[in-house]
Design a protein around this motif. Sequence first.
Motif, short mmCIF file in Angstrom:
data_model
loop_
_atom_site.label_atom_id
_atom_site.label_comp_id
_atom_site.label_asym_id
_atom_site.label_seq_id
_atom_site.Cartn_x
_atom_site.Cartn_y
_atom_site.Cartn_z
N GLY A 90 0.79 -1.23 0.00
CA GLY A 90 0.00 0.00 0.00
C GLY A 90 0.81 1.27 0.00
O GLY A 90 0.28 2.35 0.22
N ARG A 91 2.11 1.18 -0.25
CA ARG A 91 2.92 2.40 -0.38
C ARG A 91 3.21 2.63 -1.86
O ARG A 91 2.40 3.16 -2.58
N LEU A 92 4.40 2.23 -2.33
CA LEU A 92 4.73 2.38 -3.74
C LEU A 92 4.22 1.16 -4.49
O LEU A 92 4.22 0.05 -3.95
N VAL A 93 3.84 1.35 -5.76
CA VAL A 93 3.29 0.22 -6.51
C VAL A 93 4.38 -0.68 -7.06
O VAL A 93 4.18 -1.88 -7.22
N SER A 94 5.57 -0.13 -7.30
CA SER A 94 6.62 -0.93 -7.91
C SER A 94 7.00 -2.12 -7.04
O SER A 94 7.00 -2.04 -5.81
N LEU A 95 7.33 -3.21 -7.69
CA LEU A 95 7.80 -4.39 -6.97
C LEU A 95 9.27 -4.20 -6.62
O LEU A 95 10.01 -3.62 -7.41
N PRO A 96 9.73 -4.70 -5.47
CA PRO A 96 11.14 -4.52 -5.12
C PRO A 96 12.09 -4.95 -6.24
O PRO A 96 13.08 -4.26 -6.50
N ASP A 97 11.79 -6.04 -6.92
CA ASP A 97 12.71 -6.53 -7.95
C ASP A 97 12.74 -5.65 -9.21
O ASP A 97 13.64 -5.75 -10.03
N GLU A 98 11.71 -4.83 -9.39
CA GLU A 98 11.66 -3.98 -10.59
C GLU A 98 12.56 -2.76 -10.45
O GLU A 98 12.81 -2.06 -11.42
N GLU A 150 -8.39 15.65 -5.50
CA GLU A 150 -8.74 14.33 -6.05
C GLU A 150 -9.52 14.52 -7.35
O GLU A 150 -10.44 15.32 -7.41
N GLU A 151 -9.13 13.76 -8.38
CA GLU A 151 -9.84 13.85 -9.66
C GLU A 151 -10.63 12.59 -9.95
O GLU A 151 -11.65 12.62 -10.60
N THR A 152 -10.08 11.46 -9.49
CA THR A 152 -10.75 10.20 -9.83
C THR A 152 -10.30 9.10 -8.88
O THR A 152 -9.30 9.24 -8.18
N ARG A 153 -11.05 8.05 -8.85
CA ARG A 153 -10.72 6.91 -7.98
C ARG A 153 -10.69 5.65 -8.86
O ARG A 153 -11.62 5.40 -9.62
N PHE A 154 -9.60 4.93 -8.79
CA PHE A 154 -9.46 3.69 -9.56
C PHE A 154 -9.79 2.54 -8.61
O PHE A 154 -8.95 2.11 -7.82
N ARG A 155 -11.02 2.05 -8.70
CA ARG A 155 -11.50 1.09 -7.71
C ARG A 155 -10.78 -0.26 -7.85
O ARG A 155 -10.62 -0.78 -8.96
N HIS A 156 -10.30 -0.78 -6.73
CA HIS A 156 -9.64 -2.09 -6.67
C HIS A 156 -8.47 -2.18 -7.64
O HIS A 156 -8.21 -3.24 -8.21
N ARG A 157 -7.75 -1.10 -7.84
CA ARG A 157 -6.64 -1.12 -8.80
C ARG A 157 -5.49 -1.96 -8.29
O ARG A 157 -4.68 -2.46 -9.07
N LEU A 158 -5.37 -2.09 -6.95
CA LEU A 158 -4.31 -2.93 -6.39
C LEU A 158 -4.91 -4.13 -5.69
O LEU A 158 -5.92 -3.99 -4.98
N LYS A 159 -4.25 -5.26 -5.86
CA LYS A 159 -4.63 -6.45 -5.11
C LYS A 159 -3.41 -6.89 -4.32
O LYS A 159 -2.36 -7.20 -4.90
N LEU A 160 -3.53 -6.88 -3.00
CA LEU A 160 -2.40 -7.21 -2.14
C LEU A 160 -2.20 -8.73 -2.06
O LEU A 160 -3.08 -9.50 -2.44
N ALA A 161 -1.05 -9.13 -1.53
CA ALA A 161 -0.72 -10.56 -1.45
C ALA A 161 -1.75 -11.33 -0.64
O ALA A 161 -1.99 -12.51 -0.89
N ASP A 162 -2.41 -10.64 0.34
CA ASP A 162 -3.40 -11.34 1.16
C ASP A 162 -4.80 -11.32 0.53
O ASP A 162 -5.78 -11.74 1.17
#
Length: 174
Positions: free
Chosen positions: A31-39, A144-156
Amino acid sequence: MNDAMLAIRAARVADAPILCAAERETARVPGRLVSLPDELCEDAFARRIEELASAGSYLVAERDGAIVGHALLERAGPQAALAHVRSLTIVVHPGHTGQGIGTALMRALLDWARANRHVERIELRVRETNAAAIHLYGKCGFTEETRFRHRLKLADGRYLDDIGMACFPRESRP
Ligand SMILES: CC(C)(COP(=O)(O)OP(=O)(O)OC[C@H]1O[C@@H](n2cnc3c(N)ncnc32)[C@H](O)[C@@H]1OP(=O)(O)O)[C@@H](O)C(=O)NCCC(=O)NCCS
């Protein structure tokens, strides 16, 4: 915090390993940065610093000679129609958040943007749970201009919304 101890300067290519390591560590927190550590690789950091630092839109914060945060504005895309748009990234390094460093970096970047007449719109995406970042952006004139619903799915399996925010540095000074 004593601001006299904090210096904001243009990033240097030699800073790349420190900035990369800080983003890697930050990206491990869901929930912080979207990038993956390996990227996140040092070469990519060095290239981006080379592209942006001479123009002044890649900054680092230093306290007592140690880098404690970085922030950058980069073009939102190569298209001519997007030449007035910049995309914002800001990372206060782990262990240094909540001490005014993010505020100082944002002020310096927005000063740069106001002095650069080609920059008319700054945009970003922030996770809905990142209350500190949302507060900081609001304080600096982003809305705020827009909301991207469920744009991220966490490991859990939990979903997070992303919030799209923007500011227009030539129109406002909060
Ligand atoms: C988000 C981030 C840039 C903020 O920088 P910072 O140096 O921690 O923030 P500051 O100390 O300058 O504080 C900024 C404001 O946020 C407020 N704040 C801090 N934590 C907060 C929280 N959990 N909820 C609400 N507001 C909060 C502070 O009180 C301050 O408000 P004020 O100036 O009105 O008193 C920083 O925490 C960070 O880099 N986090 C990890 C990476 C990240 O999330 N980047 C953004 C991705 S979109």
